[in-house]
Design a protein around this motif. Structure first.
Motif, PDB file in Angstrom:
ATOM      1  N   GLU A 171       0.829  -1.204   0.000  1.00 35.45           N
ATOM      2  CA  GLU A 171       0.000   0.000   0.000  1.00 35.45           C
ATOM      3  C   GLU A 171       0.868   1.260   0.000  1.00 35.45           C
ATOM      4  N   ALA A 172       1.924   1.244   0.793  1.00 35.84           N
ATOM      5  CA  ALA A 172       2.834   2.393   0.835  1.00 35.84           C
ATOM      6  C   ALA A 172       3.510   2.607  -0.519  1.00 35.84           C
ATOM      7  N   GLU A 173       3.904   1.514  -1.166  1.00 35.71           N
ATOM      8  CA  GLU A 173       4.523   1.621  -2.488  1.00 35.71           C
ATOM      9  C   GLU A 173       3.537   2.198  -3.499  1.00 35.71           C
ATOM     10  N   GLN A 174       2.281   1.764  -3.445  1.00 34.90           N
ATOM     11  CA  GLN A 174       1.271   2.270  -4.369  1.00 34.90           C
ATOM     12  C   GLN A 174       1.008   3.756  -4.132  1.00 34.90           C
ATOM     13  N   LYS A 175       0.955   4.167  -2.870  1.00 33.29           N
ATOM     14  CA  LYS A 175       0.760   5.580  -2.559  1.00 33.29           C
ATOM     15  C   LYS A 175       1.932   6.407  -3.080  1.00 33.29           C
ATOM     16  N   GLU A 176       3.142   5.874  -2.926  1.00 36.77           N
ATOM     17  CA  GLU A 176       4.329   6.584  -3.413  1.00 36.77           C
ATOM     18  C   GLU A 176       4.303   6.689  -4.933  1.00 36.77           C
ATOM     19  N   LYS A 177       3.912   5.619  -5.612  1.00 32.24           N
ATOM     20  CA  LYS A 177       3.813   5.667  -7.077  1.00 32.24           C
ATOM     21  C   LYS A 177       2.764   6.681  -7.512  1.00 32.24           C
ATOM     22  N   LEU A 178       1.649   6.724  -6.823  1.00 36.19           N
ATOM     23  CA  LEU A 178       0.602   7.687  -7.151  1.00 36.19           C
ATOM     24  C   LEU A 178       1.089   9.109  -6.904  1.00 36.19           C
ATOM     25  N   ARG A 179       1.835   9.306  -5.816  1.00 38.95           N
ATOM     26  CA  ARG A 179       2.387  10.633  -5.524  1.00 38.95           C
ATOM     27  C   ARG A 179       3.368  11.054  -6.606  1.00 38.95           C
ATOM     28  N   GLN A 180       4.242  10.132  -7.008  1.00 38.55           N
ATOM     29  CA  GLN A 180       5.203  10.430  -8.063  1.00 38.55           C
ATOM     30  C   GLN A 180       4.495  10.726  -9.384  1.00 38.55           C
TER      31      GLN A 180
END
Length: 105
Positions: free
Chosen positions: A40-49
């Protein structure tokens, strides 16, 4: 095991089995939740990027547009193109949100 009542031995074995299974299940659930949190954290980071990349490109496009046509107003085709791009971006964001929701469930 010492030679005692078979009922006592059976009870001890069942109790030990219960404790071991409980520990193993807790360990697995902890691992799954940890992996899920990481995902979930990785997905949030990808969305932020992804959002940052969009904003950066929008700034570049705005600078490019203002440099190439200082006081000209956008024609109808440019406005339609911008609307189409916005609609596509909204659609992609909705798809990403749906995918994240599916992963969370």
């Amino acid at each position: 095991m010492s030679q005692s009542n078979p009922i006592t031995q059976t009870f001890a074995i069942c109790k030990a089995l219960s404790k071991v299974l409980t520990e193993k299940i807790q360990e697995e659930v902890t691992n799954i939740l940890s992996d899920w949190g990481k995902f979930e954290a990785e997905q949030k980071e990808k969305l932020r990027q992804f959002s940052e990349e969009i904003m950066e490109r929008a700034k570049q496009e705005a600078n490019h547009s203002s440099n190439s046509s200082h006081n000209s107003s956008p024609n109808l085709d440019e406005t339609e193109d911008l609307q189409e791009i916005l609609d596509e971006l909204r659609s992609e964001i909705a798809c990403l949100r749906a995918e994240l929701k599916n992963h969370r469930q």
